[in-house]
Every structure is written in structure tokens, then in C-alpha cells.
Design a protein around this motif. Structure first.
Motif, PDB file in Angstrom:
ATOM      1  N   UNK A   1       0.717  -1.075  -0.102  1.00  0.00           N
ATOM      2  CA  UNK A   1      -0.148  -0.168   0.069  1.00  0.00           C
ATOM      3  C   UNK A   1       0.765   1.260   0.083  1.00  0.00           C
ATOM      4  N   UNK A   2       2.030   1.062   0.568  1.00  0.00           N
ATOM      5  CA  UNK A   2       2.949   2.446   0.749  1.00  0.00           C
ATOM      6  C   UNK A   2       3.441   2.536  -0.471  1.00  0.00           C
ATOM      7  N   UNK A   3       3.802   1.843  -1.369  1.00  0.00           N
ATOM      8  CA  UNK A   3       4.150   2.022  -2.926  1.00  0.00           C
ATOM      9  C   UNK A   3       2.960   2.336  -3.888  1.00  0.00           C
ATOM     10  N   UNK A   4       1.828   1.503  -3.875  1.00  0.00           N
ATOM     11  CA  UNK A   4       0.769   1.748  -4.746  1.00  0.00           C
ATOM     12  C   UNK A   4       0.413   3.240  -4.964  1.00  0.00           C
ATOM     13  N   UNK A   5       0.472   3.739  -6.172  1.00  0.00           N
ATOM     14  CA  UNK A   5      -0.130   5.206  -6.255  1.00  0.00           C
ATOM     15  C   UNK A   5      -1.561   5.001  -6.690  1.00  0.00           C
ATOM     16  N   UNK A   6      -2.356   3.963  -6.904  1.00  0.00           N
ATOM     17  CA  UNK A   6      -3.601   3.874  -7.344  1.00  0.00           C
ATOM     18  C   UNK A   6      -3.898   4.253  -8.573  1.00  0.00           C
ATOM     19  N   UNK A   7      -2.801   3.910  -9.387  1.00  0.00           N
ATOM     20  CA  UNK A   7      -3.105   4.314 -10.802  1.00  0.00           C
ATOM     21  C   UNK A   7      -4.159   3.501 -11.606  1.00  0.00           C
ATOM     22  N   UNK A   8      -4.234   2.240 -10.955  1.00  0.00           N
ATOM     23  CA  UNK A   8      -5.317   1.435 -11.578  1.00  0.00           C
ATOM     24  C   UNK A   8      -4.918   0.434 -12.723  1.00  0.00           C
ATOM     25  N   UNK A   9      -3.578   0.650 -13.099  1.00  0.00           N
ATOM     26  CA  UNK A   9      -3.196   0.085 -14.514  1.00  0.00           C
ATOM     27  C   UNK A   9      -3.382  -1.430 -14.429  1.00  0.00           C
TER      28      UNK A   9
ATOM     29  N   UNK B   1      -6.195 -13.301  -1.899  1.00  0.00           N
ATOM     30  CA  UNK B   1      -5.042 -14.164  -1.789  1.00  0.00           C
ATOM     31  C   UNK B   1      -5.723 -15.562  -2.091  1.00  0.00           C
ATOM     32  N   UNK B   2      -7.039 -15.833  -1.883  1.00  0.00           N
ATOM     33  CA  UNK B   2      -7.596 -16.991  -2.291  1.00  0.00           C
ATOM     34  C   UNK B   2      -7.808 -17.340  -3.766  1.00  0.00           C
ATOM     35  N   UNK B   3      -7.734 -16.176  -4.592  1.00  0.00           N
ATOM     36  CA  UNK B   3      -7.875 -16.405  -6.030  1.00  0.00           C
ATOM     37  C   UNK B   3      -6.954 -16.311  -6.686  1.00  0.00           C
ATOM     38  N   UNK B   4      -5.935 -15.690  -6.165  1.00  0.00           N
ATOM     39  CA  UNK B   4      -4.428 -15.145  -7.078  1.00  0.00           C
ATOM     40  C   UNK B   4      -3.826 -16.651  -7.378  1.00  0.00           C
ATOM     41  N   UNK B   5      -3.229 -16.734  -8.417  1.00  0.00           N
ATOM     42  CA  UNK B   5      -2.430 -17.764  -8.794  1.00  0.00           C
ATOM     43  C   UNK B   5      -0.887 -17.661  -8.915  1.00  0.00           C
ATOM     44  N   UNK B   6      -0.437 -16.287  -8.615  1.00  0.00           N
ATOM     45  CA  UNK B   6       0.736 -16.081  -8.562  1.00  0.00           C
ATOM     46  C   UNK B   6       1.715 -15.939  -9.833  1.00  0.00           C
ATOM     47  N   UNK B   7       0.751 -15.755 -11.032  1.00  0.00           N
ATOM     48  CA  UNK B   7       1.431 -15.800 -12.270  1.00  0.00           C
ATOM     49  C   UNK B   7       2.260 -14.730 -12.496  1.00  0.00           C
ATOM     50  N   UNK B   8       2.284 -13.594 -11.854  1.00  0.00           N
ATOM     51  CA  UNK B   8       3.146 -12.396 -11.885  1.00  0.00           C
ATOM     52  C   UNK B   8       3.055 -11.417 -12.922  1.00  0.00           C
ATOM     53  N   UNK B   9       1.816 -11.523 -13.952  1.00  0.00           N
ATOM     54  CA  UNK B   9       1.818 -10.630 -14.797  1.00  0.00           C
ATOM     55  C   UNK B   9       1.550  -9.060 -14.352  1.00  0.00           C
ATOM     56  N   UNK B  10       0.796  -9.091 -13.202  1.00  0.00           N
ATOM     57  CA  UNK B  10       0.594  -7.667 -12.765  1.00  0.00           C
ATOM     58  C   UNK B  10       1.946  -7.188 -12.388  1.00  0.00           C
ATOM     59  N   UNK B  11       2.985  -7.876 -11.889  1.00  0.00           N
ATOM     60  CA  UNK B  11       4.199  -7.370 -11.552  1.00  0.00           C
ATOM     61  C   UNK B  11       4.929  -6.654 -12.541  1.00  0.00           C
ATOM     62  N   UNK B  12       4.363  -7.391 -13.723  1.00  0.00           N
ATOM     63  CA  UNK B  12       5.252  -6.429 -15.041  1.00  0.00           C
ATOM     64  C   UNK B  12       4.431  -5.456 -15.393  1.00  0.00           C
ATOM     65  N   UNK B  13       3.301  -5.047 -15.199  1.00  0.00           N
ATOM     66  CA  UNK B  13       2.593  -3.922 -15.581  1.00  0.00           C
ATOM     67  C   UNK B  13       2.769  -2.616 -14.670  1.00  0.00           C
ATOM     68  N   UNK B  14       2.855  -2.934 -13.247  1.00  0.00           N
ATOM     69  CA  UNK B  14       3.007  -2.027 -12.261  1.00  0.00           C
ATOM     70  C   UNK B  14       4.152  -1.180 -12.512  1.00  0.00           C
ATOM     71  N   UNK B  15       4.182  -0.002 -12.680  1.00  0.00           N
ATOM     72  CA  UNK B  15       5.337   1.000 -12.973  1.00  0.00           C
ATOM     73  C   UNK B  15       6.018   1.174 -11.763  1.00  0.00           C
ATOM     74  N   UNK B  16       5.356   0.975 -10.654  1.00  0.00           N
ATOM     75  CA  UNK B  16       5.833   1.406  -9.372  1.00  0.00           C
ATOM     76  C   UNK B  16       6.518   0.291  -8.428  1.00  0.00           C
ATOM     77  N   UNK B  17       6.346  -0.755  -9.078  1.00  0.00           N
ATOM     78  CA  UNK B  17       6.804  -2.020  -8.297  1.00  0.00           C
ATOM     79  C   UNK B  17       6.087  -2.215  -7.167  1.00  0.00           C
TER      80      UNK B  17
END
Ligand SMILES: Cc1ncc(C[n+]2csc(CCOP(=O)(O)OP(=O)(O)O)c2C)c(N)n1
Ligand code: SF4
Lengths: 191, 575
Positions: free
Chosen positions: B524-532, B552-568
Motif C-alpha cells: 500500500x505504501x508504494x501503490x499510487x492507485x493508478x489502476x493499471x 489471496x484465495x484467487x491469485x495464482x501467482x502468475x506475476x503478470x501484474x508485477x510486469x505492468x505495475x510501473x512502481x514496483x
């Protein structure tokens, strides 16, 4: 015996199919005519899913229709309200209070309703509403939330727990039998 | 022995008991499980064919060669198999041939709700329709007897509620049915005009004989009750009607083509009011009316969707059941799973603002928000031909912003011929094959590209790259749909090309692998709520009042969202 109807609803991937298999095995053992209907073959998770279970001396239609269900077993809170009009006047409801947001909510087109419990109680004042996922977590496996719900259902149906245990044994793999039985008994003793 | 059995499993059991040796199919909801269950019997050779036309042709070959054969498909599959159907009606069979077709009134999982009973009439083939699992089993056995007795293929029609309902069946033994002798019979099996003209006469003769026999066939049965209302029904509508009006008089039809005219006339004469209940088109009604018998049907019942006991009670008995209104709630249609490989390609396509002709499969769900990545969906294989048509209509400039998107199973089913057309007629389209190593939509069936048969045997997988090159496409690129930068680069290059090209996006369906990666979470501290991240349309990423959140019950850990988040801001637990 007149035909009785149970509607099982939830979100794809929550384990509703296992619940219907337990019921099917149980009612066959008890010598009833049984029909179970569910739409198979949608691979993807996340859609609204429903299973119709009907049993009695002679069952014709496999479908539970609006206004005719004796029991609604809901794996998710909003899905409970979506299907609650299927209950008959004196119908009972067992509801997992877990909330899963559909894509329409995630995208902001809709809001996940806040007053679900009130709306549910308006239709079904005696609904059993509780966090089955938390119970399952406590038992150490979130996957057995469905068995906790089945336990509550067992208490409402007035069928000996031994019969349920037998059905669970025929349906779940031996590896997970122990934890499933524990989950069942937690549900059975919930109310 | 008694068992609770799915309608589709009972069809397979019926085939087993009838001594079937060959069972073929291309998957399609709600028919898929028939052949999955048939494949479990060692005595039955079963296969996934590349499409329904091939499936039927294999079954015809087996029948001509003397083995009882069954083929299964969904209603739209019969469109694909219609060509052999209309002519095998002329040749007839050697050993029995049964074609099971599953209709989907209400479109639980289909792109239309066509009524396959019209095919039975148009191709002059008898059709049976069971009403529960026991009948499914029994009718298959009867269908093989009729097929051999009347020298005809026999259609069995299911609807979703029979195919996908379980009810109790009594199991029997497998009949010993030896192979029939194979004879070369050109007059019967080579349909050239001179022979076919003679066979057409036979077809008419056979249908007349069947229509006569139908009057006494045990599966057409009268149940007299209250004679103020008589109901003609078959399949699931019989069950709904029995539920709604248990005391009415019934004529339950097990054979719905050809119809037992004498039986219907006699039943009509015994009741005061006659009503025919059928889902979809007025197929029975129009025939009965053509005989001058007054009957109530579609003037009070809809041609769309399913009937129900409540509806029958209301429309026939005028007793509207007392039902509370449904609640108005956010809809919950199916979505592509967390970790779905299709999401990567679609994310980039949307970013590049490409138009896309789409096709049928899990990836069709990419038409919905937020991805909204495809413009069309007509039938299996259509994306390829349609992209070519769009280019020919609007020119190459338009085509530079257009791709065709098609799944691996769908490409093999009917995309290959479209691609040949593009090469032959000098198109410049780019076709993206979403190769997730399975037929996902229908529940993960193998196909020629997966390297495994329906029985689980390993076989050399179809090499898509070599196939496409052989067709004459020079530019074939293979990408990982989760390598977003590479996907973007390749899509830009290939759409700009003056020649046709194919991009194969290879990554297995997220449900194929049992092992789950650790779920991700958002700092939460890093997220800037850009919504990408929300633009990925992943059901595990939610926007809560206090910020973005990964379920957490749904995520399968594929990591695609890590790649689109510009702020890490997105991390894997423990990293
Ligand atoms: C003629 C026809 N046969 C069968 C179907 C059922 N069906 C819909 S999509 C699909 C296959 C999808 O597989 P694939 O193209 O590999 O895409 P995936 O779902 O794996 O993403 C099938 C068999 C259909 N719609 N039409
Ligand atoms: S089943 Fe596989 S291909 Fe289909 S949506 Fe899920 S992950 Fe994607």
C-alpha cells in the motif's frame, strides 16, 4: 415422500460440485430417487454457478424452480441473495459469508452491495449465515469450507451423521478424508 | 446394479452395452463428457478428432467396415458434420451408426440455440430423444438396433438438462456384437448420381417404414390421466410437464423423427384440449397441424430459451406460482482465470489499439471489459477468413491495425483452411494463435497439438510452425504471451508487414499445472492507485475503498501484474 429440493449456489471454483456429489451418494444410499443438475464444462473459474438437487419417492424434473426450494446452500454471500427467490415460503438458507467480487464490481461498474445480510434476512429471517472460510482456515485448509457448509446442512436435514460420513468417504480422496470429516463435524455442531 | 449417472455418461454406457467398438467426437458443451466416458472402456476405441466432420467420417468408416460406431457433438458441431450426414443418410450403414447431438436451449454455453431436430428432418434420418439418464442408456441401445434394421444412421438428440443431469440408471452387460462382414458395395456406398438416385428412393421407403413402426415402438407411450388436457412432449419437457401437471394425459415421444401419426391422431381424439410442449422451434407442432389436428403450442410458449415447470403450470393451468421477484445484483459472468495466458496478449493488443476478429474459446471472454480486445465471434475458425475479408473490403491500411485471434484447438479444427486462403489470395493478415496446449473452454481436452490422445497415450504433437510454413507463410514467430515487451514488438512488426504472418503465443493454460506459485500482494505504501493493474481484468485484483488489493484465495501467482505495475508495488509473498 414428496420431492424435496436443495439449491447449491456459489462462484466457479468454490467446490460446489463436491457438495452435490456427497448429496447424490447420500440420497442414493437412503434409497431415494435422485436427480442432480448442473451446467458442466465451463472451464474458467469465477462465474456464478448453481447445482440443483432433488430427491424423493419419484422425481421428474431435475430443476429446482423459483419459489420451490426447501434449502438454499450458498457458498458466497451475494450469490445467496441472487438465488434466494428460489426458496419456498418456509425454506431455509445456509450461507457462507465470504465475499467474492465479480468483474463488474472490480471494474467499478457496480458496487458490491453492503446491506446483503439485511436483504437476506428480510426474505429468510432464520438464515444461518457464518464465515465457513474462517472455520476452514482454522482447520488448516481453506478448501474444506464446502464440507463445513455440508455439516450445517446435515444438521438441518435430520439424517444420521453416520450416513453422511459414509457418503463423504465415497466421494473425497482418502488423503483428505480426515480433515474433511473434521470440517463436516465442525459444521454439524455449528447450530 | 443401480448408479447415479450423468446423462452423458449414460450415453457412453449405452454405447458400451450395445457393443460399440469406435467412438469419436470433437468436444463441445454439453456433449463433451460422452466421449470422455466412452474412452474409459478398454473395449472401445475412442478419439478426439480434429473437428466434427472428421469425427463423423471416421465413424462412418468404422460402420462400413462392420463395427458399431458412435459420434458425439454439440448442436453447432452438426453444422460442421452436415455434409457427411446428408449423404450417409443415402448410403445407410453396415454395422450400426449413431450420431449424438446435444442442443443447448437457453445458450448456457453456446453462440446460438439452433434446433437440431431440423437436421433430422432435412437429412431424412430418424431421431430419438431421451428424457433422463436411464432413457439415454436404453435409447442408445435401441438406436443401434434401429440403425441396423432399417439401414440408416440414427440421431440421438440431447439437451443440456438431460446431458448434464444425473439420475439413477440400472446397468447391464456388454452385448457381444461381432464385426460384420466387409463387402465392397458400390451401388450402396459410392454416391455418384446414378447410384444416389436409386438410394434416394430407398431413403423414402425406409422413412415410411419407420413412421409406420413408430406407432408401436415402446418408446412412444401414452399415459392416460385427466382427459381435459392432453400433452405431447419429449425429452426434458416431458419431465417439466409431469412436474407441473402430474394428472394430465401424456403422449411421451421417444422417437421424434419420423412421428407416429396414427398414435398422435388416436391420442388427440381422446383428449379435449391438445398441447404440444417443445423447446425451441415448433418442429412437432407444425407437423401435427399439417395433419389437420388442432394443437396449442408456440402461440403460448416461447421459441427462445428453456421451458420450465412453473411456466407450464402458468400457461396451461393458469396457476401462476407465487414467486418473489429476483434481486437486482451486479452480474457475475465467467471470466478468464487468474494466471490465464490469454491475458498478456490481450493487454498488449488493447494498448496498441488493434482491431481483432475473434474466435471461440476461453479467449472469447476477452471481448468483455476491461480488455475488450476482440471485435467479432461468429463460429469456430471464422476469425481467419474474416480478417482476410476485412482486408479485402477495407484495404491494407486497415489490415495493419487488425489481427485474427484464434485458439490452438480452434485453429486445428477449422482455422487452417482460412490461412491457406490468405496465402493463396495474397492477403497480408496477421493471425495470432493462442496456443495454451489444450482445448480450454470445454474443460481441457487434448487435441493433435498436445501430444496426447483421449486415452492418454503419448503421440508426436502436431508441429504448428512447420505446418504454417508448409502452407506458405514465411513469417512465423513464437512468443511467450507474458513477455509483454516482446509481444508488443512482434505484434507491431508483423502487423506492418506487406505479407501474411502468424504469431504463436505459447504458454499453457493456468489450470493445467497443479502447482501454484505463492500469491502476490500489493504494498500500500508504494501503490499510487493508478489502476493499471485493473486493466488486466484479473479477477484476483480488486479495488477496495482503502486501495488496490489482491485476493489471496484467487491469485495464482502468475506475476503478470508485477510486469505492468510501473512502481514496483506488487510483490510475491516472501520476496
Ligand atoms: C463447431 C463447434 N464445435 C465445438 C464448439 C465448442 N467449443 C467452443 S470453444 C472450443 C475450443 C476452444 O479451444 P481453443 O481454441 O484451444 O481455445 P481455449 O478455450 O483453450 O482458449 C470448443 C470445442 C463450438 N463452439 N463449435
Ligand atoms: S481455463 Fe485456461 S485458457 Fe481458459 S480462462 Fe482459464 S486459464 Fe485461461
Amino acid at each position: 415422500m414428496d420431492t424435496r429440493s436443495i439449491l447449491i449456489v456459489g462462484v466457479g471454483g468454490q467446490g460446489t460440485l463436491l457438495a452435490s456429489r456427497v448429496l447424490g451418494s447420500l440420497f442414493v444410499d437412503l434409497g431415494y430417487d435422485v436427480k442432480i443438475s448442473e451446467v458442466h464444462g465451463m472451464a474458467q473459474r469465477g462465474g456464478s454457478v448453481v447445482t440443483h438437487v432433488r430427491y424423493g419417492t419419484k422425481v421428474f424434473s431435475p430443476l429446482v424452480e423459483p419459489g420451490t426450494a426447501d434449502i438454499l446452500l450458498a457458498f458466497e454471500k451475494m450469490e445467496a441473495l441472487r438465488w434466494i427467490h428460489f426458496l419456498k415460503e418456509q425454506g431455509r438458507a445456509i450461507i457462507n459469508s465470504q465475499e467474492i467480487e465479480p468483474m463488474s464490481v472490480i471494474m467499478g461498474a457496480y458496487e458490491y452491495p453492503k446491506d446483503l445480510e439485511d436483504k437476506i434476512r428480510k426474505v429468510c429471517p432464520g438464515a444461518v449465515l457464518f464465515d465457513a472460510l474462517a472455520v476452514a482456515k482454522e482447520l488448516g485448509n481453506i478448501k474444506v469450507a464446502n464440507m463445513v457448509l455440508i455439516g450445517v446442512l446435515a444438521r438441518l436435514l435430520d439424517i444420521a451423521p453416520q450416513m453422511w460420513e459414509k457418503a463423504i468417504k465415497t466421494v473425497v480422496p482418502p488423503k483428505t478424508l480426515e480433515i474433511n470429516l473434521r470440517a463436516f463435524h465442525r459444521g454439524y455442531n455449528w447450530i | 446394479m443401480k448408479r447415479l449417472m450423468l446423462g452423458n455418461e449414460a450415453i457412453a454406457r449405452g454405447a458400451y452395452e450395445a457393443g460399440v467398438r469406435v467412438a469419436t467426437a470433437y468436444p463441445g458443451t454439453p456433449s463433451t463428457e460422452i466421449t470422455e466416458f466412452a474412452a474409459k472402456y478398454d473395449e472401445i476405441y475412442a478419439e478426439w478428432s480434429p473437428n466434427e466432420k472428421v469425427a463423423l467420417e471416421v465413424a462412418i468408416g468404422a460402420s462400413f467396415a462392420g463395427a458399431r460406431a458412435m459420434v458425439a457433438m454439440k448442436h453447432v458441431g452438426l453444422n460442421v458434420a452436415a455434409d457427411p450426414l446428408f449423404t450417409v443418410s443415402y448410403t445407410g450403414v453396415n454395422a450400426g451408426l449413431v450420431i449424438v447431438v446435444a442442443d443447448d436451449p437457453g445458450m448456457h454455453s453456446s453462440q446460438n440455440e439452433q434446433d437440431s431436430r431440423y437436421y433430422a428432418r432435412a437429412s431424412q434420418v430418424p431421431m430419438l430423444e431421451p428424457a433422463d439418464s436411464q432413457e439415454a442408456l436404453d435409447f442408445v441401445k435401441l438406436a443401434f438396433e434401429l440403425s441396423e434394421k432399417y439401414d440408416t444412421p440414427v440421431l440421438i438428440r440431447l439437451t443440456t438438462r438431460v446431458a448434464h443431469s444425473q439420475s439413477i440408471v440400472t446397468l447391464g452387460q456388454r452385448a457381444h456384437v461381432p464385426l460384420k462382414e466387409y463387402k465392397k458395395l458400390p451401388d450402396k456406398n459410392v454416391m455418384m448420381p446414378a447410384m444416389a438416385r436409386k438410394r434416394h428412393v430407398e431413403v423414402e421407403r425406409r422413412m415410411k417404414a419407420l413412421a409406420e413402426a413408430a406407432n408401436d415402438l415402446w418408446i412412444n407411450r401414452v399415459e392416460m390421466g385427466d382427459t381435459s388436457i392432453g400433452i405431447i412432449a419429449s425429452g426434458i419437457t416431458y419431465q417439466y410437464a409431469k412436474e407441473a401437471l402430474p394428472n394430465a394425459s401424456f403422449l411421451k415421444l421417444g422417437m421424434i423423427n419420423p412421428l407416429p401419426r396414427r398414435l398422435i391422431e388416436s391420442f388427440a381424439s381422446k383428449v379435449r384440449k391438445l398441447c404440444v410442449l417443445e423447446e425451441l422451434e415448433p418442429v412437432l407442432e407444425e407437423q401435427i397441424k399439417s395433419w389437420g389436428i388442432p394443437v396449442i403450442g408456440k402461440e403460448i410458449f416461447p421459441v427462445q430459451g428453456e421451458l420450465s415447470a412453473n411456466m407450464i403450470l402458468e400457461k396451461i393451468a393458469g396457476k401462476a406460482p407465487d414467486v418473489r421477484p429476483a434481486q437486482d445484483l451486479p452480474p457475475r459472468p465467467p471470466v478468464m482465470c487468474p494466471g490465464c495466458p490469454h491475458r498478456g496478449i490481450y493487454y498488449v493488443m488493447k494498448k496498441l489499439r488493434l482491431h481483432a476478429t475473434g474466435d471461440i474459446g476461453c479467449y472469447t471472454l476477452g471481448a468483455l471489459p476491461p480488455l475488450e480486445a476482440i471485435d467479432t465471434c461468429v463460429c469456430m475458425g471464422a476469425s481467419v477468413g474474416m480478417a482476410h475479408g476485412m482486408e479485402k473490403a477495407r484495404g491494407k491500411d486497415f489490415s495493419r491495425r487488425l489481427v485474427a485471434v484464434i485458439g490452438d484447438s480452434t485453429f486445428i479444427h477449422s482455422g487452417i483452411t482460412g490461412l491457406i486462403d490468405i496465402v493463396y489470395n495474397q492477403g497480408a493478415s496477421t493471425v495470432v494463435i493462442l496456443d495454451n496446449s489444450t482445448t480450454g473452454m470445454t474443460g481441457h481436452q487434448d487435441h493433435p497439438g498436445t501430444g496426447r490422445t483421449i486415452k492418454g497415450e503419448a503421440v508426436p504433437p502436431l508441429n504448428l510452425v512447420n505446418l504454417i510454413k508448409a502452407i506458405g507463410i514465411e513469417h512465423v514467430r513464437v512468443v511467450d504471451p507474458f513477455d509483454l515487451e516482446e509481444v508488443e514488438k512482434v505484434l507491431k512488426e508483423e502487423t506492418q508487414r506487406e505479407e501474411p504472418s502468424v504469431v504463436i503465443a505459447q504458454r499453457p493454460c493456468a489450470l493445467l499445472s497443479k502447482e501454484m506459485k505463492a500469491p502476490l500482494s500489493i504494498d500500500e505504501d508504494i501503490c499510487r492507485l493508478c489502476g493499471v493493474c485493473l486493466r488486466l481484468g484479473c479477477p484476483a485484483i480488486e479495488k477496495k475503498p482503502d486501495g488496490m488489493h489482491i485476493n489471496q484465495a484467487l491469485c495464482n501467482g502468475c506475476g503478470l501484474c508485477i510486469k505492468v505495475c510501473k512502481f514496483g508495488a506488487i510483490r510475491r509473498a516472501g520476496e
